[in-house]
Design a protein around this motif. Structure first.
Motif, mmCIF file in Angstrom:
data_model
loop_
_atom_site.group_PDB
_atom_site.id
_atom_site.type_symbol
_atom_site.label_atom_id
_atom_site.label_comp_id
_atom_site.label_asym_id
_atom_site.label_seq_id
_atom_site.Cartn_x
_atom_site.Cartn_y
_atom_site.Cartn_z
ATOM 1 N N VAL A 103 -6.863 0.884 1.374
ATOM 2 C CA VAL A 103 -6.561 1.937 0.404
ATOM 3 C C VAL A 103 -6.647 1.400 -1.024
ATOM 4 N N ILE A 104 -6.228 0.140 -1.207
ATOM 5 C CA ILE A 104 -6.304 -0.446 -2.549
ATOM 6 C C ILE A 104 -7.758 -0.738 -2.925
ATOM 7 N N PHE A 140 -3.749 1.546 -12.363
ATOM 8 C CA PHE A 140 -5.095 2.100 -12.197
ATOM 9 C C PHE A 140 -5.217 3.452 -12.878
ATOM 10 N N VAL A 193 0.796 -1.223 0.000
ATOM 11 C CA VAL A 193 0.000 0.000 0.000
ATOM 12 C C VAL A 193 0.832 1.278 0.000
ATOM 13 N N LEU A 199 -8.971 2.439 -4.242
ATOM 14 C CA LEU A 199 -8.644 2.639 -5.665
ATOM 15 C C LEU A 199 -9.709 2.004 -6.550
ATOM 16 N N LEU A 200 -10.046 0.761 -6.196
ATOM 17 C CA LEU A 200 -10.988 -0.012 -6.988
ATOM 18 C C LEU A 200 -12.372 0.638 -6.975
ATOM 19 N N VAL A 238 -6.549 8.540 -2.349
ATOM 20 C CA VAL A 238 -6.954 7.960 -3.626
ATOM 21 C C VAL A 238 -8.316 8.491 -4.053
ATOM 22 N N ILE A 265 1.259 3.537 -3.067
ATOM 23 C CA ILE A 265 0.216 4.460 -3.532
ATOM 24 C C ILE A 265 0.732 5.901 -3.548
ATOM 25 N N LEU A 293 0.746 -1.008 -9.049
ATOM 26 C CA LEU A 293 -0.714 -1.106 -9.071
ATOM 27 C C LEU A 293 -1.346 0.268 -9.289
ATOM 28 N N VAL A 324 -6.322 -7.565 0.487
ATOM 29 C CA VAL A 324 -6.250 -6.290 -0.208
ATOM 30 C C VAL A 324 -6.461 -5.182 0.823
ATOM 31 N N ASN A 325 -5.504 -4.271 0.877
ATOM 32 C CA ASN A 325 -5.540 -3.177 1.840
ATOM 33 C C ASN A 325 -6.722 -2.242 1.584
#
Lengths: 267, 269, 276
Positions: B130-131, A233, A216, B134-135, B222, A219, A229, B127-128
Motif C-alpha cells: 500500500v505504501i 505524501f 500501513v 502511495l509512491l 490510495v 493510511i 507518512l 515497504v508495504n
C-alpha cells in the motif's frame, strides 16, 4: 558407424504441460490474457510516460531526506512499535483458546468448524479493511491500529497453533497417559513440550510481521508511522516522506534480524 | 536399603541452573515491562470499549440486508483487481530472477554486487504494497498502473529472497559437472542452477499471486485502482448495505484465488 | 532397591493378573481379540508372539485401557480394570508400567523429566507443572538412571540420545511407577540386533529384581525364547499356544504363524550366551 540414420534435431519435452500442443496453448492463453487485461485497464499512455519524468522529479525532491522533524518521526515510529508489541501480546493470549478450538484432534467437530470458519474469513480481509472498521468504531488513532493488528495476530497465531497441535506425535501422549497422568498433566507433559518452541517462534515472527504491518494501517488513520507518512505524501512533503521510508526500512530490517536471531536461538 | 539410596543420590533436581532461571525471569520481566509500557503509552480510551459491542451490532444491523443491486457495478473493478495482482506478479517474476542471482552468495560477482542485491531485497520487502502504492500514485497518477507497479515493487523482493535462498542451497554436483564441460558462467546459471530453482520460483510465484489478490483489494484506498476505491467510497458515504456487498465479493474472490493457488502448488510439488 | 517398592499385590486378593474372555472389535468390524484368557500367578516374563495383526498390540493396550475392550475382564490383583471410572482407572494405570516400540519419550524434555513423568500419577498437577517432585522420587530417579546404565545423562535432552539409550529411559520411566505389572510393546523392533539383546536382558533383569511380571509383545521368536519364561502365541485374536518357552517346537510355530522352515529360528541351547 554412420550417424546418418539418427535425427538431427531434438527439443526437450515440455516440462509442465504434458504435451507440446498443450504447452503452446498455455503460452497463447497467457499472451491473450495479457492483451485482454492490459486493454481493459485503460491506462492513459501519455500520463504513464510522463511518469518517468515525474519519477526523476520525485527522486530529486526526496533527496536529501529531511530528518529535521525528528521528534515527529520518532513519535510515529515508537507508536508503531507499541502497537505492534501490544497487538502481538493480545494475539498470543487470545490465540490459545482459538487455536485449541481449531485443532481437529482436540476440539469437538462443531467447535472445530466454527473456529476454522472464523479463521478463513478473518484471513481474507486485508489489514487496511479491518482497520477502517475499527477507525469507524473507535475513532482515529493508535487504538484502531492496535485492534487491527491484534485481530490479525489472533487469527494468524491461532491457525499456526492449530496446525502445530494437529501435527503432535501421539506416542508420547499415549505414554504419559499410561502412567496414570490426568488430562492437564498429559497436556503439560506431552502436548506443550512438542508445541511450545514452535509457538514461541511463531509469536516472534508475528511481532516482526506486526512491525511491518503497523506501518500501513496508518493510511486509513489508524495511527503509527503510516499516518505520518500518509500525511506527508498528501502535503507533497517528499523529503520528509523519504526520511520516514528510510526509517521504516531500517526498523523492519532490524525487526527481521531480531526475529531470525531469536528463532535461531530457540532451535 | 532406601537409606542407602538417599545417601548416594541427590534429592533435588532443577531443570535450570540458577543462572538460567534468572535469565528466564529477566526475559519475562522485559516482556511484561514492554507490554505495560506499550499499552499505557498508547492512551487507550477504555470507555470506548464499553459500548463497542453495541456499536458493532449497530453497524452490522445497518449492513443488513446486502444491496445486491450494487453487484453489477463492482464486477469490472473486481476483474481489475485480479488483473493488477496477475500483471504485477508477472512483472515481478521477470525482475526477481536476475536480482536473486545478484543476492545469492554463490552466484553474485563480488561483495559490492551482493550488497546491492541484498539492498534491493530489503528495501522492496520492508515497504508495504500500500505504501508502494502511495509512491507510484505520485509518479504515475491514480489508476491501475500505479497498482501494478506497487504490487511488482513489493513482490520482487519477496520472490527474489526465496529464490536466492534456493540458489544458495542448490546441489553443487550438477553445477560442477557443467563447469567441467567448459561452459561460461551464464551457461552454468541457466543450465545448472535455474532448473534446480524452477520449482521454488513457480511455487512462490503462485503463492505470492494469491497474497497479491488480497493486497490489490485495498490499493484503491490510495488511488491505485481495483475494488478498494469502491469500498472506500461506500464507507465514506455510510452506504453500509453496499459495503457488505463489496466485502462479500472480496471474500469470494480471495477465497477462490487461495483455492486456485493451493491447487496449483499441490500439482507442481 | 526392592525395599523402596510399595508392597506387591500378590499378598492380597487373587492372582497377579487374570485375563478373562477379553475381546475387542474395532469400529469397522475388525475383530482384533476374540476371547483371550490367561492367568499370571507368579512374577515371570511372558512373551506374546504372533504374526502382525494377530492382536498382540491390542491385547497389551486393552490391559491398561489405552484401547477400550469390547468384552471380558482384566483382573489386576483382584480388581477388574475394565469396569473402572476415569479416576480409578488412573489409579490402576499407576500400577502398570508400559514400554513402547517407538520409546515415546517426550523429545524436547530432559531425561530427568521423562523419568519423573513416571511419577505423574502420584504427584499433583501444579507440582508436576513446576517440576517439584518429592525428594524420594528424585533420588529414585537418579538411582534408576544408574541402574539402566545412563548415569550422568539426567540433563540431556531425550532427542539427543541413541535408540538404545532412549529405550533405557523408556524402561526407567515405566519402572519409576513401581508397577505391579509391566506391559512391553515390541521393545526391540526399532533397535539393531545387538542393542535389542541388551535391552531384553535389561528388561528381564529388572523384572526379576523387582519380582514384577512382564508381558512382552515380540516379533522375534529367538529373542522370545531366549528371554522369556513363558510364551503365549496369538493367532487371529485367539490364544493358540500358552506354555513354557522351551515348548516352542516347529509344530507350535506352524500353528501360530503358518507353515515355514523353523529349524534356523529355534534357538539351540549352546547359543545362550552369544552376543553378550
Amino acid at each position: 558407424m554412420s550417424t546418418a540414420a539418427y535425427p538431427t534435431s531434438w527439443r526437450p519435452p515440455p516440462a509442465f504441460f504434458g504435451t507440446r500442443t498443450r504447452q503452446h496453448a498455455a503460452v497463447i492463453a497467457a499472451l491473450l490474457y495479457v492483451v485482454w487485461s492490459v486493454s481493459t485497464l485503460n491506462v492513459d499512455v501519455n500520463r504513464a510516460l510522463a511518469g518517468f519524468g515525474r519519477a526523476v522529479d520525485l527522486f530529486v525532491r526526496m533527496v536529501p531526506p529531511d530528518f529535521s522533524r525528528g521528534e515527529l518521526l520518532v513519535r510515529g515510529m515508537v507508536e508503531s512499535l507499541q502497537m505492534a508489541f501490544a497487538a502481538t501480546l493480545a494475539g498470543v493470549v487470545l490465540s490459545v483458546p482459538l487455536g485449541i478450538a481449531a485443532a481437529r484432534n482436540l476440539a469437538p467437530r462443531p467447535v472445530y468448524l466454527a473456529a476454522r470458519g472464523l479463521i478463513v474469513v478473518g484471513r481474507t480481509f486485508h489489514e487496511v479493511i479491518i482497520a477502517i472498521f475499527f477507525v469507524k468504531l473507535f475513532g482515529f488513532g493508535a487504538v484502531a491500529g492496535l485492534l487491527t493488528l491484534a485481530f490479525h495476530s489472533v487469527i494468524f497465531l491461532a491457525k499456526m497453533l492449530a496446525e502445530d497441535i494437529e501435527n503432535v506425535r501421539v506416542g508420547p501422549i499415549e505414554a504419559v497417559r499410561a502412567t496414570g497422568a490426568g488430562f492437564l498433566q498429559v497436556v503439560v507433559y506431552s502436548v506443550v513440550p512438542q508445541v511450545l518452541t514452535r509457538s514461541v517462534g511463531t509469536a516472534i515472527y508475528r511481532l516482526d510481521a506486526n512491525v511491518r504491518h503497523s506501518t500501513v494501517v496508518g493510511i486509513v488513520g489508524a495511527g503509527g508511522i503510516g499516518q505520518t507518512l500518509s500525511a506527508s505524501f498528501s502535503r507533497y512533503d517528499y523529503d520528509f516522506a523519504a526520511a520516514i521510508l528510510l526509517c521504516i526500512i531500517a526498523l523492519v530490517a532490524l525487526g527481521e534480524w531480531f526475529s531470525d536471531w531469536v528463532r535461531a536461538k530457540l532451535r | 536399603m532406601s537409606s542407602a539410596v538417599q545417601k548416594r543420590y541427590p534429592e533435588v533436581w532443577r531443570k535450570h541452573t540458577p543462572r538460567e532461571t534468572a535469565a528466564r525471569w529477566l526475559w519475562i520481566a522485559a516482556v511484561a515491562f514492554a507490554s505495560a509500557w506499550s499499552v499505557s503509552a498508547l492512551d487507550i480510551e477504555w470507555a470506548f470499549f464499553k459500548d463497542a459491542h453495541v456499536q458493532a451490532a449497530d453497524l452490522a444491523a445497518r449492513m443488513w440486508p446486502p444491496r445486491w443491486a450494487y453487484l453489477p457495478k463492482i464486477v469490472a473493478p473486481l476483474v481489475e483487481t485480479i488483473h493488477i495482482a496477475t500483471l504485477g506478479t508477472a512483472i515481478a517474476v521477470v525482475f526477481s530472477v536476475p536480482i536473486a542471482f545478484l543476492a545469492a552468495r554463490n552466484t553474485t560477482a563480488n561483495g559490492f554486487t551482493w550488497a546491492v542485491g541484498r539492498g534491493i531485497l530489503v528495501a522492496s520487502r520492508s515497504v508495504n504494497t500500500v505504501i508502494w502504492g502511495l509512491l507510484f500514485v505520485a509518479i504515475f497518477g491514480p489508476g491501475p498502473l500505479a497498482g501494478i507497479a506497487a504490487v511488482s515493487a513489493r513482490s520482487v523482493g519477496f520472490l527474489a529472497k526465496l529464490v536466492a535462498e534456493a540458489i544458495e542451497e542448490a546441489d553443487r554436483g550438477p553445477i560442477e559437472a557443467i563447469e567441467a564441460t567448459g561452459a561460461s558462467t551464464f551457461q552454468v546459471y541457466v543450465v545448472g542452477i535455474l532448473p534446480q530453482v524452477m520449482p521454488v520460483l513457480i511455487g512462490t510465484t503462485v503463492y505470492r499471486w494469491d497474497i497479491n489478490v488480497r493486497e490489490s483489494s485495498v490499493l484503491g484506498f490510495v488511488g491505485a485502482g481495483g475494488i478498494g476505491i469502491y469500498l472506500y467510497a461506500s464507507i465514506n458515504q455510510f452506504a453500509w448495505q453496499q459495503v457488505l456487498v463489496v466485502l462479500l465479493a472480496i471474500l469470494a474472490v480471495v477465497v477462490a484465488s487461495e483455492a486456485v493457488s493451493a491447487w496449483v502448488r499441490e500439482r507442481i510439488s | 532397591m526392592a525395599a523402596a517398592r510399595e508392597a506387591p499385590a500378590q499378598g492380597g486378593a487373587g492372582p497377579l493378573l487374570a485375563i478373562e474372555g477379553l475381546a475387542k472389535v474395532y469400529p469397522g468390524g475388525t475383530r482384533a481379540l476374540d476371547g483371550v484368557s490367561f492367568l499370571v500367578d507368579r512374577p515371570e516374563v511372558i512373551a506374546v508372539i504372533g504374526s502382525s495383526g494377530a492382536g498382540k498390540s491390542t491385547l497389551i493396550r486393552c490391559i491398561n485401557r489405552l484401547v477400550e475392550p469390547t468384552a471380558g475382564r482384566v483382573l489386576l490383583g483382584g480388581t477388574d480394570i475394565v469396569g473402572l471410572g476415569t479416576k480409578d482407572l488412573r489409579q490402576a494405570r499407576r500400577r502398570i508400567g508400559m514400554i513402547f516400540q517407538e520409546f515415546n519419550l517426550v523429545d524436547r524434555l530432559t531425561v530427568m523429566e521423562n523419568l519423573l513423568s513416571g511419577r505423574l500419577g502420584s504427584v499433583g498437577f501444579f507440582a508436576s507443572w513446576l517440576r517439584r517432585y518429592p525428594p524420594q522420587d528424585v533420588a529414585n530417579a537418579f538411582a534408576m538412571l544408574d541402574r539402566v546404565g545412563l548415569s550422568g545423562l539426567h540433563d540431556s535432552r531425550a532427542d539427543a540420545l541413541s535408540g538404545g539409550q532412549r529405550q533405557r529411559v523408556g524402561i526407567g520411566r515405566a519402572l519409576m511407577q513401581n508397577p505391579d505389572l509391566l506391559l512391553v510393546d515390541e521393545p526391540t523392533a526399532s533397535l539393531d540386533p545387538k542393542t535389542a539383546r541388551q535391552i531384553m536382558r535389561l528388561i528381564r533383569a529388572l523384572a526379576e529384581e523387582r519380582a514384577t511380571p512382564a508381558l512382552v509383545n515380540i516379533h522375534d521368536v529367538a529373542l522370545a525364547q531366549g528371554f522369556a519364561d513363558r510364551v503365549i502365541g496369538l493367532k487371529a485374536g485367539k490364544v493358540a499356544f500358552d506354555g513354557p518357552s522351551t515348548g516352542l517346537t516347529p509344530e507350535v510355530l506352524t500353528e501360530i504363524y503358518g507353515a515355514e522352515d523353523w529349524s534356523q529360528t529355534i534357538r539351540r541351547e549352546d547359543e545362550e550366551e552369544a552376543g553378550a
